[in-house]
Design an enzyme around this catalytic site. Structure first.
Site, PDB file in Angstrom:
ATOM      1  N   ARG A  17       0.808  -1.217   0.000  1.00 45.49           N
ATOM      2  CA  ARG A  17       0.000   0.000   0.000  1.00 45.49           C
ATOM      3  C   ARG A  17       0.843   1.270   0.000  1.00 45.49           C
ATOM      4  O   ARG A  17       0.411   2.316   0.484  1.00 45.49           O
ATOM      5  CB  ARG A  17      -0.930   0.003   1.210  1.00 45.49           C
ATOM      6  CG  ARG A  17      -1.903  -1.166   1.237  1.00 45.49           C
ATOM      7  CD  ARG A  17      -2.854  -1.070   2.412  1.00 45.49           C
ATOM      8  NE  ARG A  17      -3.769  -2.211   2.462  1.00 45.49           N
ATOM      9  CZ  ARG A  17      -4.707  -2.374   3.394  1.00 45.49           C
ATOM     10  NH1 ARG A  17      -4.843  -1.457   4.358  1.00 45.49           N
ATOM     11  NH2 ARG A  17      -5.492  -3.441   3.375  1.00 45.49           N
ATOM     12  N   CYS A  18       2.020   1.191  -0.547  1.00 43.21           N
ATOM     13  CA  CYS A  18       2.938   2.328  -0.598  1.00 43.21           C
ATOM     14  C   CYS A  18       2.811   3.036  -1.943  1.00 43.21           C
ATOM     15  O   CYS A  18       2.404   2.434  -2.941  1.00 43.21           O
ATOM     16  CB  CYS A  18       4.370   1.824  -0.398  1.00 43.21           C
ATOM     17  SG  CYS A  18       5.639   3.103  -0.419  1.00 43.21           S
TER      18      CYS A  18
END
Length: 236
Positions: free
Chosen positions: A110-111
């Site tokens: 989720r970066c």
């Protein structure tokens, strides 16, 4: 026995990581000074600038610690001395990768760097796996809580969305008192320029055919920027 304590100088401008607003973001106003290092294979050394790590950089709060590593112990060890668990919790001796060039990366789902890194890592692996490259991905949830899923969810995400075929391992800590032994080795072997701390998701370590760390790259260095270094090691 002599030991060497690593500094915390970080050689590359770490810019905007494009993270979700709900998570902390790296500082974007860090002072730069001219580097004393004349040249290096790595793109960030070639810029000729260095910068001090900012206290605002999002590292693992309160768990990080500095330590000295015995110089002889580092010299005597290789990546092949370590056993890790794969994404299915099965033991894997890294000695199985003897004779191969390894690109080792701490990954997150989720970066802001996730899409570009997974895409480029998959391309590199596809292009060079038959020539002796292995990409080893270690999920880590220490940076902005951006890898919160289970191992099964992580595997599904990487293999379905990005068609990742390279090995993905069990979730690990890369900083702090519970740092995985393999990451203690990687950080200790990569010299004092970066210090002990892994700075963010997708920091990269390049390991040669003898199991030694030869280069370390910051999160903002894309996998494609490392391609020439990989080719040199494969040809060696």
């Amino acid at each position: 026995m002599a030991s060497m304590a690593f500094s915390t100088t970080f050689f590359t401008p770490l810019r905007d990581f494009n993270q979700p607003r709900t998570n902390s973001t790296p500082s974007t106003s860090l002072p730069f000074t001219k580097s004393s290092i004349a040249s290096s294979k790595s793109p960030f050394f070639q810029l000729g600038f260095s910068q001090q790590a900012s206290s605002n950089f999002p590292i693992v709060p309160s768990k990080t610690r500095s330590f000295s590593v015995n110089a002889k112990a580092i010299k005597d060890k290789t990546i092949y001395d370590f056993t890790v668990k794969d994404i299915d919790k099965k033991d894997v001796s890294l000695s199985k990768f003897k004779g191969k060039v390894l690109l080792i990366v701490n990954v997150a789902s989720r970066c802001g760097l996730t899409s570009s890194n997974y895409t480029e890592l998959s391309h590199l692996y596809e292009n060079f796996k038959n020539k002796g490259l292995e990409v080893l991905a270690f999920p880590c949830n220490q940076f902005g809580m951006q890898e919160p899923g289970s191992n099964e969810e992580i595997k599904q995400f990487a293999c379905t969305k990005f068609k990742a075929e390279f090995p993905i391992f069990d979730k690990v800590d890369v900083n702090g008192p519970f740092t995985a032994p393999v990451y203690q080795f990687l950080k200790s072997s990569s010299g004092g320029f970066f210090g002990d701390i892994v700075k963010w998701n997708f920091e990269k370590f390049l390991v040669d055919k003898n199991g030694k760390v030869v280069e370390r790259y910051p999160p903002t260095t894309s996998p494609f920027q490392i391609e020439k270094d990989i080719q040199k090691l494969l040809a060696a």
